[in-house]
Write a protein that holds these residues in place. Structure first.
Motif, mmCIF file in Angstrom:
data_model
loop_
_atom_site.group_PDB
_atom_site.id
_atom_site.type_symbol
_atom_site.label_atom_id
_atom_site.label_comp_id
_atom_site.label_asym_id
_atom_site.label_seq_id
_atom_site.Cartn_x
_atom_site.Cartn_y
_atom_site.Cartn_z
ATOM 1 N N LEU A 1 -29.674 -31.365 21.325
ATOM 2 C CA LEU A 1 -30.543 -31.453 22.497
ATOM 3 C C LEU A 1 -31.308 -32.767 22.562
ATOM 4 C CD1 LEU A 1 -31.948 -27.807 22.650
ATOM 5 C CD2 LEU A 1 -29.974 -28.777 23.840
ATOM 6 N N ALA A 2 -31.379 -33.494 21.445
ATOM 7 C CA ALA A 2 -32.018 -34.811 21.440
ATOM 8 C C ALA A 2 -31.116 -35.880 22.043
ATOM 9 C CB ALA A 2 -32.409 -35.202 20.018
ATOM 10 N N CYS A 3 -29.828 -35.570 22.220
ATOM 11 C CA CYS A 3 -28.879 -36.549 22.747
ATOM 12 C C CYS A 3 -29.079 -36.737 24.252
ATOM 13 C CB CYS A 3 -27.451 -36.117 22.429
ATOM 14 S SG CYS A 3 -27.069 -36.118 20.652
ATOM 15 N N ASP A 4 -28.510 -37.805 24.775
ATOM 16 C CA ASP A 4 -28.734 -38.153 26.178
ATOM 17 C C ASP A 4 -28.008 -37.227 27.135
ATOM 18 O OD1 ASP A 4 -30.314 -40.589 25.713
ATOM 19 O OD2 ASP A 4 -28.475 -41.306 24.785
ATOM 20 N N VAL A 5 -26.802 -36.851 26.784
ATOM 21 C CA VAL A 5 -26.004 -35.944 27.606
ATOM 22 C C VAL A 5 -25.360 -34.933 26.673
ATOM 23 C CG1 VAL A 5 -24.094 -35.714 29.241
ATOM 24 C CG2 VAL A 5 -25.511 -37.786 29.277
ATOM 25 N N VAL A 6 -25.474 -33.648 27.009
ATOM 26 C CA VAL A 6 -24.879 -32.591 26.190
ATOM 27 C C VAL A 6 -23.876 -31.823 27.029
ATOM 28 C CG1 VAL A 6 -25.309 -30.616 24.690
ATOM 29 C CG2 VAL A 6 -27.075 -32.358 24.958
ATOM 30 N N ILE A 7 -22.615 -31.798 26.577
ATOM 31 C CA ILE A 7 -21.640 -30.909 27.190
ATOM 32 C C ILE A 7 -21.164 -29.935 26.121
ATOM 33 C CG2 ILE A 7 -20.947 -32.706 28.803
ATOM 34 C CD1 ILE A 7 -18.227 -32.731 27.374
ATOM 35 N N ALA A 8 -20.688 -28.793 26.542
ATOM 36 C CA ALA A 8 -20.326 -27.749 25.591
ATOM 37 C C ALA A 8 -19.031 -27.072 26.005
ATOM 38 C CB ALA A 8 -21.439 -26.701 25.494
ATOM 39 N N SER A 9 -18.261 -26.696 25.021
ATOM 40 C CA SER A 9 -17.103 -25.844 25.251
ATOM 41 C C SER A 9 -17.580 -24.475 25.728
ATOM 42 C CB SER A 9 -16.309 -25.691 23.957
ATOM 43 O OG SER A 9 -15.417 -24.600 24.029
ATOM 44 N N GLU A 10 -16.749 -23.809 26.482
ATOM 45 C CA GLU A 10 -17.104 -22.463 26.949
ATOM 46 C C GLU A 10 -17.327 -21.488 25.796
ATOM 47 O OE1 GLU A 10 -13.911 -20.698 29.186
ATOM 48 O OE2 GLU A 10 -12.380 -21.596 27.897
ATOM 49 N N HIS A 11 -16.814 -21.818 24.610
ATOM 50 C CA HIS A 11 -16.991 -20.952 23.441
ATOM 51 C C HIS A 11 -18.206 -21.325 22.596
ATOM 52 C CE1 HIS A 11 -13.240 -19.246 24.542
ATOM 53 N NE2 HIS A 11 -12.483 -20.233 24.102
ATOM 54 N N ALA A 12 -18.942 -22.355 22.992
ATOM 55 C CA ALA A 12 -20.103 -22.803 22.226
ATOM 56 C C ALA A 12 -21.297 -21.881 22.459
ATOM 57 C CB ALA A 12 -20.463 -24.233 22.611
ATOM 58 N N SER A 13 -22.268 -21.986 21.567
ATOM 59 C CA SER A 13 -23.526 -21.253 21.728
ATOM 60 C C SER A 13 -24.638 -22.020 21.029
ATOM 61 C CB SER A 13 -23.422 -19.835 21.161
ATOM 62 O OG SER A 13 -23.081 -19.868 19.782
ATOM 63 N N PHE A 14 -25.862 -21.702 21.413
ATOM 64 C CA PHE A 14 -27.046 -22.384 20.885
ATOM 65 C C PHE A 14 -28.016 -21.328 20.362
ATOM 66 C CE2 PHE A 14 -25.036 -25.001 24.019
ATOM 67 C CZ PHE A 14 -25.162 -26.301 23.546
ATOM 68 N N ILE A 15 -28.518 -21.546 19.158
ATOM 69 C CA ILE A 15 -29.406 -20.547 18.545
ATOM 70 C C ILE A 15 -30.572 -21.250 17.858
ATOM 71 C CG2 ILE A 15 -29.576 -18.526 17.051
ATOM 72 C CD1 ILE A 15 -26.510 -18.469 16.951
ATOM 73 N N GLN A 16 -31.794 -20.893 18.256
ATOM 74 C CA GLN A 16 -32.986 -21.319 17.520
ATOM 75 C C GLN A 16 -33.169 -20.315 16.382
ATOM 76 O OE1 GLN A 16 -34.963 -24.103 18.116
ATOM 77 N NE2 GLN A 16 -33.373 -24.679 19.582
ATOM 78 N N ALA A 17 -32.463 -20.564 15.293
ATOM 79 C CA ALA A 17 -32.310 -19.538 14.245
ATOM 80 C C ALA A 17 -33.476 -19.484 13.265
ATOM 81 C CB ALA A 17 -31.005 -19.806 13.486
ATOM 82 N N PHE A 18 -34.452 -20.330 13.416
ATOM 83 C CA PHE A 18 -35.488 -20.492 12.390
ATOM 84 C C PHE A 18 -36.272 -19.215 12.100
ATOM 85 C CE2 PHE A 18 -34.789 -24.440 14.702
ATOM 86 C CZ PHE A 18 -34.548 -25.346 13.688
ATOM 87 N N SER A 19 -36.664 -18.506 13.174
ATOM 88 C CA SER A 19 -37.516 -17.332 12.978
ATOM 89 C C SER A 19 -36.821 -16.234 12.187
ATOM 90 C CB SER A 19 -37.977 -16.772 14.333
ATOM 91 O OG SER A 19 -36.865 -16.286 15.076
ATOM 92 N N LYS A 20 -35.498 -16.251 12.183
ATOM 93 C CA LYS A 20 -34.743 -15.215 11.476
ATOM 94 C C LYS A 20 -34.911 -15.307 9.964
ATOM 95 C CE LYS A 20 -31.226 -14.725 15.101
ATOM 96 N NZ LYS A 20 -31.537 -13.340 15.460
ATOM 97 N N ILE A 21 -35.318 -16.497 9.482
ATOM 98 C CA ILE A 21 -35.540 -16.633 8.038
ATOM 99 C C ILE A 21 -36.974 -17.083 7.737
ATOM 100 C CG2 ILE A 21 -33.125 -17.022 7.436
ATOM 101 C CD1 ILE A 21 -33.733 -20.032 7.320
#
Length: 260
Positions: free
Chosen positions: A117-137
């Protein structure tokens, strides 16, 4: 042993791959320091006018390699991990005077998501996902996540995603403005390459100034931002690319930008 970061340069474009697919490209110290080295190469090499970052295998990046932090003889400690690994990477991406495209091919979790997300342009495959996983641990978001995510999608949505640790599909990420575009899997690699190549052939000095203005807009008030726009517009108008762009427009031809 395969390098944890691979980089090739073709024309004006540098392609960087996170290359620890067996652990979903999670970061250890070697990989983090090597990525910093490669990003510095991209900054220092005038031939390179665009950067594309993606992951090998099924994942983009699963964040921190937890095996490293739970193995006493390997664990650098969180102070080093943040101050020597992730924070410098984010600063380098935002400070790089060339456009950086993140091509998120699979899961991007924790620090992996926030570096993307810090990059200038973000594209993703339809199979990609994003997770703010920090709280889980029992951790807090890092790698600039608490800075960029609320600005991308709004405070309330960012707060919920960070606290609940929900998985966000590529489709939802596009809908809420987290990323630029989601691409069908079979078209993903070609589309990412085409996009990064297009940026690398544009007037990259003007793109660098645009990036500088966007960085400044995060803290400037309107008056200060207008002043900076004036300064960098005047600088842009003195570039070879501006002269070429205007000439090409008048002559009704495709411009040939040099990045100068």
């Amino acid at each position: 042993m395969n390098p944890s970061i691979e980089m090739t340069v073709s024309g004006n474009l540098a392609q960087i791959w996170l290359n620890r697919p067996a652990v979903f490209n999670s970061f250890n110290r070697e990989m983090a320091l090597d990525l910093q080295y490669k990003l510095k190469q991209c900054q220092d090499d005038d031939q390179i006018r665009g950067v594309l970052i993606s992951g090998r295998g099924k994942a983009f990046c699963a964040g921190q390699d937890l095996k490293e932090v739970t193995t006493p003889e390997l664990n650098p400690g969180f102070k080093k991990i943040l101050e020597e690994h992730y924070n410098p990477i984010v600063r380098q991406i935002r400070g790089l005077s060339k456009p950086v495209v993140a091509a998120v091919n699979g899961v991007a979790a924790g620090a992996g998501a926030n570096i993307a997300l810090a990059c200038d342009v973000v594209i993703a495959s339809e199979h990609a996902s994003f997770i703010q996983a920090f709280s889980k641990i029992g951790l807090v978001p890092d790698s600039g996540g608490t800075f960029f995510l609320p600005r991308l999608i709004g405070w309330q949505k960012a707060s919920a995603l960070m606290m609940l640790g929900d998985k966000v599909s590529a489709q939802e990420a596009e809908q809420i403005g987290m990323i630029y575009k989601v691409v069908p899997a079979e078209e993903f690699e070609a589309t990412a390459l085409q996009l990064a190549q297009k940026l690398s052939q544009m007037p990259t000095q003007a793109l660098a100034y645009t990036k500088e203005l966007l960085n400044q807009s995060l803290t400037n008030d309107l008056s200060a931002q207008l002043k900076e726009e004036s300064r960098l517009q005047i600088a842009s108008a003195q570039s070879e690319d501006y002269s070429e762009g205007v000439a090409a427009f008048i002559e009704k031809r495709k411009p040939n930008f040099s990045g100068r």
